[in-house]
Design an enzyme around this catalytic site. Structure first.
Site, mmCIF file in Angstrom:
data_model
loop_
_atom_site.group_PDB
_atom_site.id
_atom_site.type_symbol
_atom_site.label_atom_id
_atom_site.label_comp_id
_atom_site.label_asym_id
_atom_site.label_seq_id
_atom_site.Cartn_x
_atom_site.Cartn_y
_atom_site.Cartn_z
ATOM 1 N N TRP A 12 50.266 3.898 16.917
ATOM 2 C CA TRP A 12 51.607 3.500 17.332
ATOM 3 C C TRP A 12 52.230 4.545 18.248
ATOM 4 O O TRP A 12 52.867 4.204 19.251
ATOM 5 C CB TRP A 12 52.453 3.264 16.101
ATOM 6 C CG TRP A 12 53.771 2.574 16.264
ATOM 7 C CD1 TRP A 12 54.873 2.775 15.490
ATOM 8 C CD2 TRP A 12 54.142 1.544 17.205
ATOM 9 N NE1 TRP A 12 55.908 1.942 15.899
ATOM 10 C CE2 TRP A 12 55.489 1.189 16.949
ATOM 11 C CE3 TRP A 12 53.473 0.915 18.262
ATOM 12 C CZ2 TRP A 12 56.170 0.228 17.695
ATOM 13 C CZ3 TRP A 12 54.148 -0.053 19.009
ATOM 14 C CH2 TRP A 12 55.480 -0.384 18.722
ATOM 15 N N GLY A 133 60.166 -4.819 15.210
ATOM 16 C CA GLY A 133 59.697 -6.090 15.753
ATOM 17 C C GLY A 133 58.190 -6.224 15.672
ATOM 18 O O GLY A 133 57.476 -5.281 15.305
ATOM 19 N N SER A 135 54.766 -5.869 16.642
ATOM 20 C CA SER A 135 54.215 -4.985 17.681
ATOM 21 C C SER A 135 53.022 -4.194 17.158
ATOM 22 O O SER A 135 53.168 -3.019 16.810
ATOM 23 C CB SER A 135 55.306 -4.026 18.172
ATOM 24 O OG SER A 135 55.986 -3.432 17.070
ATOM 25 N N ALA A 137 50.074 -1.831 17.453
ATOM 26 C CA ALA A 137 49.761 -0.776 18.419
ATOM 27 C C ALA A 137 48.563 -1.162 19.287
ATOM 28 O O ALA A 137 48.537 -0.861 20.488
ATOM 29 C CB ALA A 137 49.474 0.529 17.677
ATOM 30 N N LYS A 188 58.987 -6.407 5.182
ATOM 31 C CA LYS A 188 57.898 -7.313 5.578
ATOM 32 C C LYS A 188 56.541 -6.704 5.243
ATOM 33 O O LYS A 188 55.560 -7.433 5.016
ATOM 34 C CB LYS A 188 58.001 -7.679 7.054
ATOM 35 C CG LYS A 188 57.958 -6.506 8.029
ATOM 36 C CD LYS A 188 56.571 -6.086 8.452
ATOM 37 C CE LYS A 188 56.605 -4.847 9.322
ATOM 38 N NZ LYS A 188 55.261 -4.411 9.748
ATOM 39 N N THR A 245 52.482 -9.422 10.866
ATOM 40 C CA THR A 245 51.901 -8.509 9.875
ATOM 41 C C THR A 245 51.126 -9.257 8.808
ATOM 42 O O THR A 245 50.135 -8.733 8.278
ATOM 43 C CB THR A 245 53.013 -7.651 9.229
ATOM 44 O OG1 THR A 245 53.850 -7.118 10.254
ATOM 45 C CG2 THR A 245 52.427 -6.494 8.440
ATOM 46 N N ARG A 252 47.161 -3.150 8.520
ATOM 47 C CA ARG A 252 46.566 -2.448 7.381
ATOM 48 C C ARG A 252 47.108 -2.974 6.059
ATOM 49 O O ARG A 252 46.414 -2.945 5.037
ATOM 50 C CB ARG A 252 46.808 -0.945 7.498
ATOM 51 C CG ARG A 252 45.826 -0.258 8.419
ATOM 52 C CD ARG A 252 46.059 1.227 8.493
ATOM 53 N NE ARG A 252 47.033 1.552 9.523
ATOM 54 C CZ ARG A 252 47.449 2.789 9.786
ATOM 55 N NH1 ARG A 252 46.991 3.806 9.088
ATOM 56 N NH2 ARG A 252 48.329 3.019 10.735
ATOM 57 N N ASN A 253 48.348 -3.477 6.060
ATOM 58 C CA ASN A 253 48.906 -4.073 4.846
ATOM 59 C C ASN A 253 48.102 -5.303 4.438
ATOM 60 O O ASN A 253 47.765 -5.478 3.266
ATOM 61 C CB ASN A 253 50.367 -4.460 5.085
ATOM 62 C CG ASN A 253 51.244 -3.261 5.346
ATOM 63 O OD1 ASN A 253 51.496 -2.455 4.467
ATOM 64 N ND2 ASN A 253 51.707 -3.129 6.585
ATOM 65 N N GLU A 277 51.807 1.077 4.502
ATOM 66 C CA GLU A 277 53.247 1.180 4.354
ATOM 67 C C GLU A 277 53.793 0.220 3.302
ATOM 68 O O GLU A 277 54.794 0.515 2.641
ATOM 69 C CB GLU A 277 53.942 0.935 5.698
ATOM 70 C CG GLU A 277 53.662 1.999 6.755
ATOM 71 C CD GLU A 277 54.322 3.345 6.458
ATOM 72 O OE1 GLU A 277 54.944 3.489 5.395
ATOM 73 O OE2 GLU A 277 54.174 4.260 7.295
#
Length: 336
Positions: A12, A133, A135, A137, A188, A245, A252-253, A277
């Protein structure tokens, strides 16, 4: 041309450094990890996070935080657990009135504060702006069309960030609802982790869509209680970020949730995937919901899976036992 310092040389951080560089700003990329810096200097790319995305020759790499002293804008792209500690280091070098843009998403553990609150505590003379938002990376770095939003208590500062970063493939919108923008971005991640668990359990698209929809209702329910505007959660930092996401293997979530749903222990999952996260935010989100007595059954079950060792299949079963509410009531009303 402005001077921009980006703190954090992960995917990121590099993605945002490239956004700034493509606007012809003078960009410095900072990392606390000397091994990471040496690898970037040697290979001119982050081979782990963004293989094949090369840094422009004019971009400066450094491990010296003092470089931020000359910056017109500092972008913080460090993991959520490092935001306060990085801000403390930055405070010794920052000029009053410098734009500080937080691009991380989450809540501070223990204090449960939003990151703009953390930055205002540690950097009281800075103009703090948040960027959020849908996004990834991986796509921003490769100039895939992306839309984000920025918010601040100082909307003139937000407009400055919009002007400094907006371009054809990276569109920056303004949103006056700072609380909603930050909560949407933080929570989220929890719902995306749950979405991965549902996918890992093999429960199908119907269940995943239901979880995303009711998860968004939970986010809005807490947000409304804390003063956010409901419409924010239908925008880029709410529905938009939730969709990307929950639906992409770049997340990764999502990947972590799939592993947990397939039976991998939570600790091993975090070791394999790296910073998750949603895992970090699940505890803070649940504690925040308890503090304000806001009903968030999905977040509760995520917390129990991550921190109390609850079986994911049992967690889904318990969710399905909840009494159905009225679907067309305001988003913050009702049960699951």
């Amino acid at each position: 041309m402005s001077r921009v310092s980006v703190l954090g040389a992960g995917g990121w951080g590099i993605g945002l450094a490239l956004v700034a560089s493509r606007m012809n700003h003078q960009v410095t990329l900072w990392s606390f990890d000397q091994a990471e810096l040496e690898d970037l200097r040697l290979h001119n790319q982050n081979r782990t996070r963004l293989p094949g995305v090369f840094l422009p020759h004019g971009m400066t790499l450094t491990g010296d935080m003092a470089v931020a002293a000359d910056a017109d804008m500092v972008i913080m792209a460090v993991p959520s657990f490092a935001i306060r500690s990085t801000a403390k280091r930055l405070a010794a070098h920052l000029r009053p009135g410098t734009l500080v843009v937080n691009a991380g998403k989450g809540l501070e553990d223990n204090t449960l504060k939003r990151f703009s609150q953390v930055l205002r505590e540690e950097l009281p003379t800075a103009k703090v702006v948040v960027l959020s938002g849908p996004s990834h990376a991986e796509e921003v770095a490769r100039q895939v069309p992306t839309m984000v939003t920025v918010s601040s208590e100082d909307m003139e500062a937000a407009r400055q960030v919009q002007s400094l970063l907006s371009q054809t493939y990276f569109r920056v919108y303004l949103n006056r609802d700072l609380v909603g923008v930050e909560l949407g971005g933080a929570l989220k991640n929890v719902i995306a982790l749950c979405s991965g668990i549902v996918e890992g359990l093999g429960m199908g698209d119907n269940a995943k869509a239901a979880l995303m929809t009711r998860g968004l209702a939970e986010i809005a329910r807490l947000g409304n209680h804390l003063g956010a505007e409901e419409r924010t959660f239908a925008g880029l930092s709410g529905m938009g970020d939730l969709m990307v996401t929950c639906g992409s293997m770049h997340s990764r979530n999502l990947r972590a949730g799939i592993l947990i749903g397939r039976g991998t222990p939570v600790e091993e999952t975090v070791r394999q995937v790296g910073t998750v996260e949603g895992f970090l935010a699940a505890r803070a989100a649940w504690q925040l919901a308890c503090r304000h007595e806001v009903r968030m059954p999905i977040v509760e079950q995520c917390y129990l899976i991550c921190y109390e060792g609850k079986d994911p299949r049992q967690a889904v079963s318990d969710l399905l036992k909840s009494v159905s509410g009225v679907e067309d009531e305001p988003m913050w009303v009702g049960n699951l």
